[in-house]
Every structure is written in structure tokens, then in C-alpha cells.
Design an enzyme around this catalytic site. Structure first.
Site, short mmCIF file in Angstrom:
data_model
loop_
_atom_site.label_atom_id
_atom_site.label_comp_id
_atom_site.label_asym_id
_atom_site.label_seq_id
_atom_site.Cartn_x
_atom_site.Cartn_y
_atom_site.Cartn_z
N GLU A 99 0.84 -1.21 0.00
CA GLU A 99 0.00 0.00 0.00
C GLU A 99 0.87 1.26 0.00
O GLU A 99 1.81 1.37 0.78
CB GLU A 99 -0.91 -0.02 1.23
CG GLU A 99 -1.89 1.14 1.27
CD GLU A 99 -2.96 0.97 2.35
OE1 GLU A 99 -3.56 -0.14 2.43
OE2 GLU A 99 -3.19 1.92 3.11
N ASP A 151 -14.63 5.61 10.91
CA ASP A 151 -14.63 4.16 10.65
C ASP A 151 -16.03 3.72 10.22
O ASP A 151 -17.02 4.41 10.46
CB ASP A 151 -14.22 3.41 11.92
CG ASP A 151 -12.73 3.58 12.21
OD1 ASP A 151 -11.98 3.82 11.26
OD2 ASP A 151 -12.35 3.47 13.38
#
Ligand code: UDP
Length: 332
Positions: A249, A299
Site C-alpha cells: 500500500e 470508521d
């Protein structure tokens, strides 16, 4: 199963959210145990008693570790004003530089002194051997993947889905109300400037066997260009594969055509944000929702609890003839 938008491990303390999600999937318990590669070793995350004992080559008890660490932390910082001060106050310079400084510069593309302390507060810090990345009561992954969860949510006679249909302001006339989950600055055509977002992208590779022995390993040195490696099959232990897919990533500034992932919320962004909030206040028939609509680092569980509350508030407002909420959560 591959997490093509990066690792998403669902976790919440909210019973209502947890029960709501049971309608759309079977959820398999999963505990996220992240490791950090600092260049000089592999350590346990989040920072816990094992990390402290490993890193400083000690055999401290919880109380001894507290005393040991407080002799290394910058206790004169009373109210941490930014990410770096938060780290120096609670972790001290050695742990900050080994685990957070390099990763944070790579992830956010700026100095940790420019970032809100709130970003570090996402992570627990423990003086015991609990290496569960989250504190939440419910932690799980959907057995059939998130795409299936969303397909099940949308499977309703009064819901029509149009994919590959970019938002066009001309569509407003067809709707009595719009719930917009895209970016707030994008909705208003970036007329007041662009809000800062980081985007992430991945280099995928297939290897034989087991590449790294864990779903996630973070690379905390600035000299390693990726932030973390996700090995997908460790997120789905019920699947069996001889080969393994890994994703390195990387993070960069969001340019035109990139997907905005992480709202940066630097000082300059907050001024621009105020301008868009003022525009939204003058608007009618729209509610901005989710991480992009409210420009907040939320989140999944918070996005869902906000949406459930909004649905109730919106209906109440309509029944009482009051203006509906403009945001699912205040952006400021
Ligand atoms: N972070 C870090 N080193 C790590 C893990 C996290 O510096 O090994 C910092 C980094 O700034 C990151 C923030 O803590 O953006 C929040 O981490 P989290 O794991 O919650 O990020 P996410 O999974 O949302 O990308």
C-alpha cells in the site's frame, strides 16, 4: 476474497449497529493483530507491554513499564496540540520515531506537527500483552465480503441502483431529497478550492505459500516507500489457497480522477471546509453523509450509526415540518 479498497476489519461497541448488520451477512469473528517492521525488527502493535519489552530489550511488568516509559515521555506537554506532541507525551521520542514518525509522513504527506492529535488517539496504548488492534466488543468480517453486504442491503423493491452514473446537478429536479455520500467540495464544483485528501493505491503480487504470515505488516521507516503490506488470505482463514495475493500500500495526494480516502483536516482545509458548510446551509433538499460528505476520518461503524440516527431524525423532522438535518455528523 480480496480487499480491493484496502483492509476493512469491521469493529464496533454499538449493539444496534452490530444487530443491524446481522440482517445482511453472516459475520465471522476476526481479531486484527498487526505487526510493525521498523527495519531493526518485527514488533507487536498497537504499542503494548510486549512492544515495550521487545523494543527496549527488557522484562518489565506493567507497573515497571509505566514508570520506565514515563521517564522517557515529554511530560511537560500538557495539552498536545498536534500528532507529534501527542506521541511525545504518551510514547516518548524513541517509540515515536521507531513506529510513528516515518509511517505518518508517508501516509499523510506532511509533518506530524501539522496533523491533529486526534489521528494518534485512534490507536490504543497498553501496559499489558493484549495485541488486539481494536478495543471494540464486536470485531468481524463478512463471510461473503462487503460487496455482498451492500447487495443484500440494496435488495429491496423500492431501491433502484444505477452504477457508472456520475452525479449531475441536473438530477436534483428528480429528487424530493438527496443524501449525498460523495465529497462535499466535489458537490459544489470545488468553487471554494479543494479539500485535502490522501488517496491510497496498491501494487499487487502473487506468491507461493505464505508471504508474511499475517494479514497486515506496517513498515514504519521512511526509507521503505510503502506504508504496509496486506496479505489477503490471512483475513479469510476459512478459504484455502496454495498461492497468496499481497498488496503493497502506497499513499499520495488525491489528484483529479483519484479516489479520496483520508480527509487530512489540516488548518488550511478547515477554512475551506467552513466555506462549503456555509454553502450547504444556504442549500435545501440535501443531506451530506459519511466520511466524504462530512469530511471526517470515520470508521465504518460510525458511518453506520450516524446513518441510522439520521434516518430517524430525518423522518421526525419531516413529520414535525422542521428542516431536515444537513449533515449526518457535524463536519467541524
Ligand atoms: N500509525 C503509524 N504507524 C503505524 C500505525 C499507525 O504511524 O504502524 C499512525 C498513522 O499516522 C496512521 C494513524 O496512526 O495514519 C492511524 O492508524 P490506523 O491504523 O487507525 O489507520 P488506518 O487503518 O485507518 O489507515
Amino acid at each position: 476474497m480480496a480487499h480491493v479498497h484496502g483492509p476493512h476489519i469491521f469493529h464496533t461497541d454499538n449493539q444496534e449497529v452490530w444487530r443491524y448488520l446481522q440482517r445482511y451477512s453472516d459475520w465471522v469473528p476476526f481479531v486484527n493483530r498487526i505487526k510493525a517492521n521498523t527495519g531493526s525488527g518485527i514488533y507487536s502493535l498497537p504499542i503494548n507491554l510486549h512492544t515495550i519489552n521487545q523494543y527496549f530489550a527488557k522484562t518489565l511488568s506493567p507497573d515497571e513499564a509505566r514508570i520506565f516509559l514515563s521517564s522517557r515521555t515529554e511530560n511537560e506537554i500538557l495539552e498536545p496540540a498536534n500528532f507529534e506532541e501527542q506521541a511525545l507525551k504518551f510514547l516518548g521520542r524513541e517509540l515515536y520515531e521507531a513506529f510513528f514518525k516515518g509511517y505518518t509522513i508517508k501516509q499523510w504527506g506532511c509533518e506530524p506537527t501539522e496533523l491533529p492529535a486526534q489521528i494518534l488517539k485512534r490507536l490504543p496504548m497498553r501496559f499489558n500483552y493484549n495485541d488486539n488492534y481494536y478495543d471494540s466488543a464486536y470485531q468481524a468480517l463478512p463471510r461473503g465480503g462487503y460487496t455482498q453486504v451492500l447487495e443484500n442491503m440494496l435488495d429491496h423493491p423500492r431501491i433502484r441502483v444505477s452504477l457508472n452514473t456520475p452525479w449531475d446537478p441536473a438530477m436534483r429536479k428528480d429528487a424530493s431529497h438527496i443524501f449525498y455520500s460523495g465529497a462535499l467540495d466535489q458537490f459544489y464544483g470545488y468553487t471554494d478550492g479543494r479539500l485535502g485528501y490522501r488517496t491510497v493505491y496498491w501494487h499487487n503480487e502473487i506468491h507461493d505459500g505464505d508471504f508474511q504470515g499475517n494479514a497486515l505488516i506496517n513498515f514504519t521507516q521512511l526509507s521503505v516507500p510503502w506504508t504496509r503490506i496486506l496479505e489477503h488470505k490471512h483475513l479469510v482463514p476459512w478459504e484455502c489457497h496454495e498461492k497468496t495475493l499481497i498488496s503493497r500500500e502506497f499513499s499520495k495526494e488525491t489528484g483529479p480522477g483519484d479516489i479520496p480516502y483520508y480527509p487530512k483536516r489540516l488548518e488550511a482545509d478547515m477554512g475551506i471546509l467552513q466555506g462549503y458548510i456555509d454553502m450547504a446551509k444556504r442549500d435545501r433538499g440535501i443531506t451530506f453523509i459519511g466520511r466524504l460528505g462530512t469530511y471526517r476520518y470515520l470508521d465504518m461503524h460510525l458511518v453506520i450509526s450516524d446513518a441510522l440516527r439520521l434516518a430517524r431524525d430525518w423522518l421526525d423532522a419531516r413529520n414535525d415540518n422542521r428542516p431536515p438535518p444537513l449533515f449526518s455528523r457535524a463536519p467541524l
